[in-house]
Design a protein around this motif. Structure first.
Motif, mmCIF file in Angstrom:
data_model
loop_
_atom_site.group_PDB
_atom_site.id
_atom_site.type_symbol
_atom_site.label_atom_id
_atom_site.label_comp_id
_atom_site.label_asym_id
_atom_site.label_seq_id
_atom_site.Cartn_x
_atom_site.Cartn_y
_atom_site.Cartn_z
ATOM 1 N N ARG A 121 0.842 -1.195 0.000
ATOM 2 C CA ARG A 121 0.000 0.000 0.000
ATOM 3 C C ARG A 121 0.879 1.247 0.000
ATOM 4 O O ARG A 121 1.769 1.392 0.843
ATOM 5 N N SER A 122 0.639 2.114 -0.939
ATOM 6 C CA SER A 122 1.469 3.305 -1.110
ATOM 7 C C SER A 122 1.029 4.399 -0.148
ATOM 8 O O SER A 122 -0.162 4.690 -0.018
ATOM 9 N N THR A 123 2.019 5.004 0.511
ATOM 10 C CA THR A 123 1.752 6.094 1.444
ATOM 11 C C THR A 123 2.563 7.313 1.021
ATOM 12 O O THR A 123 3.778 7.220 0.821
ATOM 13 N N VAL A 124 1.886 8.436 0.862
ATOM 14 C CA VAL A 124 2.517 9.695 0.482
ATOM 15 C C VAL A 124 2.299 10.693 1.614
ATOM 16 O O VAL A 124 1.164 10.920 2.045
ATOM 17 N N SER A 125 3.390 11.250 2.087
ATOM 18 C CA SER A 125 3.308 12.262 3.140
ATOM 19 C C SER A 125 3.125 13.640 2.510
ATOM 20 O O SER A 125 3.808 13.987 1.540
ATOM 21 N N VAL A 126 2.194 14.399 3.030
ATOM 22 C CA VAL A 126 1.894 15.740 2.519
ATOM 23 C C VAL A 126 2.281 16.755 3.600
ATOM 24 O O VAL A 126 1.669 16.793 4.677
ATOM 25 N N ILE A 127 3.313 17.559 3.340
ATOM 26 C CA ILE A 127 3.718 18.625 4.259
ATOM 27 C C ILE A 127 2.898 19.868 3.900
ATOM 28 O O ILE A 127 3.154 20.536 2.897
ATOM 29 N N ALA A 128 1.883 20.116 4.677
ATOM 30 C CA ALA A 128 0.982 21.237 4.370
ATOM 31 C C ALA A 128 0.209 21.599 5.621
ATOM 32 O O ALA A 128 0.219 20.878 6.631
ATOM 33 N N SER A 129 -0.460 22.735 5.525
ATOM 34 C CA SER A 129 -1.323 23.152 6.626
ATOM 35 C C SER A 129 -2.559 22.254 6.670
ATOM 36 O O SER A 129 -2.855 21.513 5.727
ATOM 37 N N GLN A 130 -3.293 22.378 7.763
ATOM 38 C CA GLN A 130 -4.479 21.544 7.921
ATOM 39 C C GLN A 130 -5.514 21.847 6.839
ATOM 40 O O GLN A 130 -6.178 20.941 6.332
ATOM 41 N N ALA A 131 -5.626 23.108 6.444
ATOM 42 C CA ALA A 131 -6.624 23.485 5.434
ATOM 43 C C ALA A 131 -6.262 22.915 4.071
ATOM 44 O O ALA A 131 -7.117 22.342 3.369
ATOM 45 N N GLU A 132 -5.000 23.060 3.649
ATOM 46 C CA GLU A 132 -4.586 22.536 2.344
ATOM 47 C C GLU A 132 -4.653 21.008 2.309
ATOM 48 O O GLU A 132 -5.058 20.420 1.308
ATOM 49 N N PHE A 133 -4.244 20.372 3.408
ATOM 50 C CA PHE A 133 -4.332 18.909 3.452
ATOM 51 C C PHE A 133 -5.787 18.451 3.392
ATOM 52 O O PHE A 133 -6.108 17.430 2.772
ATOM 53 N N GLY A 134 -6.672 19.209 4.028
ATOM 54 C CA GLY A 134 -8.090 18.850 3.979
ATOM 55 C C GLY A 134 -8.636 18.897 2.566
ATOM 56 O O GLY A 134 -9.471 18.057 2.178
ATOM 57 N N VAL B 115 -1.426 22.867 -2.893
ATOM 58 C CA VAL B 115 -2.165 22.724 -4.151
ATOM 59 C C VAL B 115 -1.664 23.710 -5.198
ATOM 60 O O VAL B 115 -1.717 23.434 -6.391
ATOM 61 N N ALA B 116 -1.139 24.861 -4.775
ATOM 62 C CA ALA B 116 -0.718 25.891 -5.725
ATOM 63 C C ALA B 116 0.571 25.518 -6.443
ATOM 64 O O ALA B 116 0.680 25.634 -7.671
ATOM 65 N N ARG B 117 1.602 25.072 -5.703
ATOM 66 C CA ARG B 117 2.903 24.740 -6.301
ATOM 67 C C ARG B 117 3.345 23.354 -5.836
ATOM 68 O O ARG B 117 4.272 23.219 -5.024
ATOM 69 N N PRO B 118 2.698 22.320 -6.303
ATOM 70 C CA PRO B 118 3.011 20.967 -5.797
ATOM 71 C C PRO B 118 4.381 20.483 -6.262
ATOM 72 O O PRO B 118 4.815 20.745 -7.387
ATOM 73 N N ARG B 119 5.051 19.789 -5.353
ATOM 74 C CA ARG B 119 6.346 19.196 -5.653
ATOM 75 C C ARG B 119 6.400 17.827 -4.981
ATOM 76 O O ARG B 119 6.139 17.697 -3.789
ATOM 77 N N LEU B 120 6.762 16.803 -5.758
ATOM 78 C CA LEU B 120 6.767 15.429 -5.265
ATOM 79 C C LEU B 120 8.210 14.929 -5.221
ATOM 80 O O LEU B 120 8.917 14.927 -6.232
ATOM 81 N N THR B 121 8.632 14.473 -4.051
ATOM 82 C CA THR B 121 9.986 13.979 -3.844
ATOM 83 C C THR B 121 9.910 12.547 -3.318
ATOM 84 O O THR B 121 9.199 12.279 -2.336
ATOM 85 N N GLY B 122 10.606 11.639 -3.975
ATOM 86 C CA GLY B 122 10.586 10.250 -3.497
ATOM 87 C C GLY B 122 11.108 9.286 -4.534
ATOM 88 O O GLY B 122 11.463 9.666 -5.666
ATOM 89 N N ALA B 123 11.163 8.029 -4.155
ATOM 90 C CA ALA B 123 11.662 6.969 -5.041
ATOM 91 C C ALA B 123 10.531 6.453 -5.917
ATOM 92 O O ALA B 123 10.136 5.281 -5.860
#
Length: 407
Positions: free
Chosen positions: A55-68, A121-129
């Motif tokens: 199961r893939s898990t992606v961590s989102v570093i964001a405020s509570q509003a943006e994550f919501g 949501v405005a400037r998304p950047r994805l870092t990972g393998a």
């Protein structure tokens, strides 16, 4: 003919009694049940563990509003993908040193983070393998786009009401009916093939012991060789039917106690009662056809080693026959499907597929008669070869005789 049948009955009763009323037969019955039960148990456990591990898990570093917003977008898209298809989003509170936080999240062994998303949501950047063109990147992109669209509609005050599509269900359509019956056809073929492979192979070594201790010479002096072959073949068919009855009863009991939709097959074209009857008839025909051939091949061998050498080409031949019969699923009136129904050794498998796909019955009466004729011809040929090659001098040439003479 009466003497032949009486002699075959005596031989068959002797073999059936000696096989069924033995301790090894009990192990033969219980062994597959234990193996299947353990396989199902460990299969379910390993499937659950694999589902959790993969199961893939992606961590989102964001405020509570943006994550919501992103979590709501994922919730709207999830029904179209399935419960476990979209990656799980886990929120992380933004830290002062962003790069160090990303490295800590990706390096955490207990959290198993596949990738980290920053920028909101405005400037998304994805870092990972993850692959640049892989499914994770595309799915995260889709989630972000859904969140952006909903944000834009909220700001414009133009959020549409939930869409409800009018749904009209019909009982069946030609396409769905053909597809569902094809599933039943392949299920019936696979059942016949697996049972025959598992049970008919014993006939390869059926005469080895009696040839080695000279019992076959006593039998051949008392009854015709044809009766010996017919009696042994019918006796082993009866033994296999006893095993199938025990296993089927265990399967019915298991499905009653633990019902599962995974084993539910669509209704065949001829209906379930007649289809089950045809499965039994075609299993008997398939067993007798291949069993007569195996009995003839095995009777030419003089040792267990020769039988083991012969088992590999016999198994390969069975697989090729199964592949030929598989062409009868779907276009059952095609040239290849008709050839599979006519060829005697693939005919039972092809005809059980036909029973699942079309309700016509006259073809089955014709096929059963054709298969019975080939059972008789194969049995006569096997008995004739045994009489000429083996009984001629007590230990005539064997199936591997040419290879042994060259060596």
């Amino acid at each position: 003919m009466t003497r032949l049948l009486e002699s075959a009955f005596v031989i068959g009763r002797r073999d059936f009694t000696a096989t069924v009323f033995s301790k090894t037969f009990l192990l033969f019955l219980v062994g597959p049940l234990l193996i299947i039960g353990i396989s199902i148990l460990f299969g379910n456990l390993s499937e659950r563990m694999a589902r959790q591990d993969m199961r893939s898990t992606v961590s989102v570093i964001a405020s509570q509003a943006e994550f919501g917003e992103m979590e709501a977008a994922r919730a709207r898209l999830a029904p179209a993908f399935g419960a476990d298809e979209l990656p799980v989003l886990v929120r992380a509170e933004p830290d002062y040193v962003l790069e160090a936080q990303i490295a800590d999240l990706l390096g955490s062994r207990d959290k198993r983070i596949l990738a980290v998303m920053t920028g909101g949501v405005a400037r998304p950047r994805l870092t990972g393998a993850v692959s640049e063109t892989g499914a994770i990147r595309e799915q995260i992109t889709l989630i972000v786009e859904e969140a952006r669209h909903r944000r834009a509609l909220d700001r414009a005050g133009a959020v549409p009401p939930p869409l409800e599509i009018e749904f009209v269900k019909v009982e069946e359509s030609a396409g769905s009916l053909a597809a569902s019956r094809a599933v039943t056809a392949r299920g019936g073929q696979l059942l016949l093939f697996m049972l025959t492979v598992f049970l008919a192979g014993m006939l390869l070594s059926n005469l080895i012991e009696e040839k080695s201790n000279k019992v076959i010479e006593v039998l051949a002096a008392a009854v015709p060789v044809d009766a010996i072959f017919l009696g042994k073949l019918v006796a082993m068919l009866a033994v296999s039917l006893v095993g199938i009855a025990v296993w089927a009863s265990a399967a019915i009991l298991g499905l009653t106690l633990w019902p599962s939709e995974a084993f539910a097959l669509p209704q065949p074209a001829v209906g379930w009662p007649l289809f089950v009857l045809l499965v039994l008839i075609y299993y008997a025909a398939n067993y007798l056809l291949l069993g007569a051939l195996f009995l003839g091949i095995g009777s030419q061998a003089s040792s267990v080693r020769e039988v083991q050498t012969l088992s590999m080409p016999v198994t390969v031949a069975q697989i090729l026959i199964f592949l030929l019969a598989s062409f009868a699923v779907g276009p059952f009136n095609s040239l290849v499907a008709i050839l599979a129904a006519v060829f005697p050794f693939s005919s039972p498998l092809a005809m059980i597929a036909r029973a699942a796909q079309t309700p016509e019955l006259w073809t089955h009466a014709l096929a059963i008669g054709w298969q019975a004729l080939w059972v008789w011809l194969t049995l006569k040929l096997a008995a004739g070869l045994f009489r000429r090659n083996v009984m001629k001098s007590g230990s005539g040439p064997t199936a591997l005789g040419p290879l042994r003479s060259r060596a």
